[in-house]
Design a protein around this motif. Structure first.
Motif, PDB file in Angstrom:
ATOM      1  N   ARG A   1      12.785  55.618  15.882  1.00 57.50           N
ATOM      2  CA  ARG A   1      11.876  55.026  14.897  1.00 57.50           C
ATOM      3  C   ARG A   1      10.465  55.554  15.148  1.00 57.50           C
ATOM      4  O   ARG A   1      10.083  55.814  16.293  1.00 57.50           O
ATOM      5  N   ASP A   2       9.706  55.685  14.067  1.00 53.51           N
ATOM      6  CA  ASP A   2       8.368  56.254  14.147  1.00 53.51           C
ATOM      7  C   ASP A   2       7.393  55.279  14.814  1.00 53.51           C
ATOM      8  O   ASP A   2       7.127  54.194  14.283  1.00 53.51           O
ATOM      9  N   VAL A   3       6.851  55.651  15.968  1.00 49.46           N
ATOM     10  CA  VAL A   3       5.962  54.756  16.713  1.00 49.46           C
ATOM     11  C   VAL A   3       4.693  54.453  15.911  1.00 49.46           C
ATOM     12  O   VAL A   3       4.226  53.316  15.862  1.00 49.46           O
ATOM     13  N   TYR A   4       4.153  55.474  15.256  1.00 47.23           N
ATOM     14  CA  TYR A   4       2.930  55.293  14.465  1.00 47.23           C
ATOM     15  C   TYR A   4       3.110  54.211  13.396  1.00 47.23           C
ATOM     16  O   TYR A   4       2.302  53.274  13.287  1.00 47.23           O
ATOM     17  N   SER A   5       4.206  54.314  12.627  1.00 45.72           N
ATOM     18  CA  SER A   5       4.455  53.327  11.580  1.00 45.72           C
ATOM     19  C   SER A   5       4.702  51.938  12.173  1.00 45.72           C
ATOM     20  O   SER A   5       4.295  50.920  11.606  1.00 45.72           O
ATOM     21  N   ARG A   6       5.344  51.926  13.327  1.00 50.12           N
ATOM     22  CA  ARG A   6       5.619  50.636  13.965  1.00 50.12           C
ATOM     23  C   ARG A   6       4.333  49.992  14.472  1.00 50.12           C
ATOM     24  O   ARG A   6       4.160  48.775  14.382  1.00 50.12           O
ATOM     25  N   VAL A   7       3.423  50.805  15.009  1.00 52.33           N
ATOM     26  CA  VAL A   7       2.147  50.249  15.466  1.00 52.33           C
ATOM     27  C   VAL A   7       1.384  49.667  14.276  1.00 52.33           C
ATOM     28  O   VAL A   7       0.793  48.587  14.358  1.00 52.33           O
ATOM     29  N   ILE A   8       1.428  50.370  13.142  1.00 46.27           N
ATOM     30  CA  ILE A   8       0.727  49.881  11.949  1.00 46.27           C
ATOM     31  C   ILE A   8       1.319  48.556  11.480  1.00 46.27           C
ATOM     32  O   ILE A   8       0.592  47.599  11.199  1.00 46.27           O
ATOM     33  N   HIS A   9       2.641  48.476  11.459  1.00 43.18           N
ATOM     34  CA  HIS A   9       3.261  47.215  11.057  1.00 43.18           C
ATOM     35  C   HIS A   9       3.051  46.121  12.094  1.00 43.18           C
ATOM     36  O   HIS A   9       2.970  44.943  11.750  1.00 43.18           O
ATOM     37  N   GLY A  10       2.948  46.535  13.370  1.00 43.75           N
ATOM     38  CA  GLY A  10       2.663  45.566  14.423  1.00 43.75           C
ATOM     39  C   GLY A  10       1.307  44.906  14.215  1.00 43.75           C
ATOM     40  O   GLY A  10       1.134  43.721  14.503  1.00 43.75           O
ATOM     41  N   ALA A  11       0.352  45.674  13.690  1.00 45.82           N
ATOM     42  CA  ALA A  11      -0.971  45.116  13.410  1.00 45.82           C
ATOM     43  C   ALA A  11      -0.854  43.961  12.429  1.00 45.82           C
ATOM     44  O   ALA A  11      -1.548  42.950  12.539  1.00 45.82           O
ATOM     45  N   ARG A  12       0.066  44.109  11.465  1.00 42.36           N
ATOM     46  CA  ARG A  12       0.240  43.053  10.474  1.00 42.36           C
ATOM     47  C   ARG A  12       0.694  41.751  11.148  1.00 42.36           C
ATOM     48  O   ARG A  12       0.130  40.688  10.894  1.00 42.36           O
TER      49      ARG A  12
END
Lengths: 301, 305
Positions: A87-98
């Motif tokens: 899974r893409d870490v960048y996209s996951r970090v962005i969703h984690g911010a949410r």
């Protein structure tokens, strides 16, 4: 209403102290970087679905454990690399911010409301009401937070509402105690006595005349709380009692990368760095606000 | 003084009672402990038999009082997973947690206090900036992540310290630094801001005018008064060490009570969990009581309020 008019004549609304600190001199020391980070955090959190380039939960077994794009072997599709399921870490970090943003916002809303109401009532009525409220605060402050939160969350189910509730319970006592302290001072002021003489009801005095005087303290405490709540939420996630998977939360991402730290350091390093940066920004901004708005709170580290 | 302490002691007892009720209720809500023993092939009789064996057939309030009565006598039941008395398991784990907690506490004081004083005295210098940076990281970094990063750097990359466990004498370094860092930050900030206030006061100016050497002024006149907020906070520190140990012990596989808490929690071992949380709360409450005593000793004003 004659009463109402009289009240207006006799009493000016409580002076808001928000304006006092904002002189030009202080503006110059405005912490630009922390503010930018916080704004970015909010924007990314709100717009995660549009900002993230890839689906944060989509696995791709062929692209497992890829390093960040700038390292050797990195793939340009995955800016911050991929985790053990591809899974893409960048996209996951962005969703984690949410997740962090929503949890923090909800917790602060609920916790502050409870804290302010109890603080106002406790400070205004005094006597046994005050005694009960403050003992409640003492008791709450003396219970090991994380442990109790863990027990509660795992006992009653890992739901979003419960996590917000548990964290709100941990933050209200500090708000209540500080608001109460302010109320004790404000209620002795002349304009409050005049409002009473003019026949204003207790709820009206509390909301219109006393509450505005508490706002400064509240703003400062709230800013300092952002960091605390994000840290608590991520700790719960890390221990496996946060917002349930596969929703990407920063804490659980660190937990997932933990065992692979020697082979794929980015999986746990990057989300942790995100927590550090946001909490640091919130703390710096809170420190600055406190110095500007409410220097009395300085002792409160 | 006495009234103050009696009052604090009563609050401590109330806290313990409330926590015991919460823990009891939660452990019952956590799910049927019989699932741990029985599988799908168990008969209705087996279930009931086990109920009686575990005391689950009685009403809840009776179960609570039985639990409380036994707990006061030091009997916290038998661990479901390990099949041994809970107290026995806890006693085994206690030294490791105490060792970690004490080391972290000392670390936070030994680093935090002098650095706070120096940072206030040499305000605006490189040292001050460094100290403030340390404090900022300590207060903003998630403990579990900080631990992993230290582990990655010192145990994996440099390979100078053991990454986890408690086998070697150097094993304690990483967990203690991880756990202590946050409190280094807290102590540092408190001492720094209190020192700045104290150094600005009249009696320090008088001491200076009298010609007292700067070293005596800073460490004797200054620090002694700046200690008050730090001591108040020490209660929070000790309590925080308890909570923090849950996280740090999990990260570094440190065989203490914190790790045990997580193991019993996820293993649905409710007697053990109850025991651990009660012992933790007891430690927490004792720590704040101790601090109250210390506090009223250091700051006489508090005794009369």
């Amino acid at each position: 209403m004659a009463n109402e008019g009289q009240e207006r004549l006799l009493v000016a609304a409580a002076p808001s102290r928000i304006g006092e600190g904002w002189t030009l001199r202080r503006f110059r020391r405005l912490p630009i970087i922390p503010i930018t980070i916080l704004i970015l955090f909010i924007v990314v959190g709100v717009g995660a679905t549009w900002i993230a380039p890839l689906d944060p939960t989509k696995t791709s077994l062929r692209d497992r454990n890829l390093p960040p794009a700038w390292l050797e072997g990195g793939d340009s599709r995955y800016l911050m690399g991929t985790d053990h399921l591809g899974r893409d870490v960048y996209s996951r970090v962005i969703h984690g911010a949410r997740i962090s943003l929503v949890v923090a916002a909800m917790v602060i809303l609920v916790g502050n409301t409870i804290g302010v109401v109890i603080g106002l009532i406790s400070g205004w009525y005094g006597g046994w009401v005050d005694e009960i409220c403050m003992r409640l605060v003492d008791i709450k402050l003396a219970i090991p937070t994380i442990l109790l939160a863990l027990v509660l969350v795992l006992a009653l189910g890992q739901t979003f509402i419960l996590i917000v509730g548990v964290l709100a319970i941990t933050i209200w006592p500090r708000i209540a105690r500080n608001v109460r302290g302010e109320v004790l001072q404000i209620k002795t002021l002349d304009y409050v006595a005049l409002a009473r003489v003019a026949g204003a009801s207790t709820p009206r005095i509390l909301t219109v005349h006393i509450f505005p005087g508490v706002i400064n303290t509240l703003i400062v405490l709230t800013t300092l709380e952002i960091g605390i709540v994000i840290l608590l939420e991520s700790t719960l996630s890390f221990l496996g009692a946060g917002v349930p998977p596969p929703t990407p939360a920063w804490g659980s991402m660190v937990a997932e990368g933990r065992d692979r730290i020697a082979v794929a350091w980015w999986i746990c390093t990057i989300p942790g760095l995100a927590i550090l940066i946001v909490v640091m920004a919130a703390n710096l901004f809170g420190d600055w606000l406190r110095d500007v708005l409410d220097p009395k709170l300085r002792q409160l580290a | 003084m006495q009234r103050f302490l009696i009052r604090r002691a009563l609050i401590a007892i109330a806290i313990l009672l409330i926590v015991s009720v919460i823990i009891f209720a939660m452990s019952r809500a956590a799910g049927d402990p019989r699932h741990v023993f029985l599988d799908d092939y168990a008969t209705e009789e087996d279930w009931e038999h086990l109920s009686a064996g575990l005391g689950l057939d009685k009403p809840y309030y009776q179960q609570y009082f039985i639990f409380l009565g036994e707990a006061v006598r030091g009997n916290l039941g038998v661990s479901i997973q390990q099949g041994r008395p809970v107290m026995e398991v806890i006693w085994e784990r206690l030294p490791a947690t105490f060792q970690l907690g004490l080391t972290s506490f000392c670390f936070s004081v030994i680093i935090g206090f002098p650095l706070g004083v120096l940072s206030a005295v040499r305000r605006g210098t490189v040292l001050d900036t460094f100290a403030k940076g340390m404090a900022l990281i300590g207060q903003s970094a998630p403990v579990f992540w900080l631990g992993l990063m230290l582990m990655f750097f010192f145990a994996v990359t440099l390979d100078v310290l053991p990454p986890y466990g408690r086998q070697q004498t150097t094993s304690i370094v990483l967990p203690a630094v991880t756990l202590g860092w946050f409190f280094v930050a807290a102590n540092l900030r408190l001492i720094r801001s209190a020192m700045l206030d104290v150094l600005d006061s009249e009696y320090i100016k008088l001491a200076r005018a009298k010609g007292v050497p700067p070293r005596t002024i800073i460490w004797k006149h200054g620090l002694r008064n700046a200690l008050i907020p730090a001591i108040t906070y020490a209660g929070v520190t000790l309590g925080g060490l308890v909570t923090g140990s849950v996280v740090v012990e999990t990260v570094f596989a440190w065989p203490g009570l914190g790790q045990l808490a997580i193991q019993s929690l996820f293993g649905n071992d409710y007697p053990l969990l109850q025991g651990v949380v009660i012992v933790f709360t007891l430690m927490y409450v004792m720590a704040s009581l101790m601090v109250d005593v210390l506090y009223s000793y250091v700051d006489p004003r508090i005794r009369y309020t």
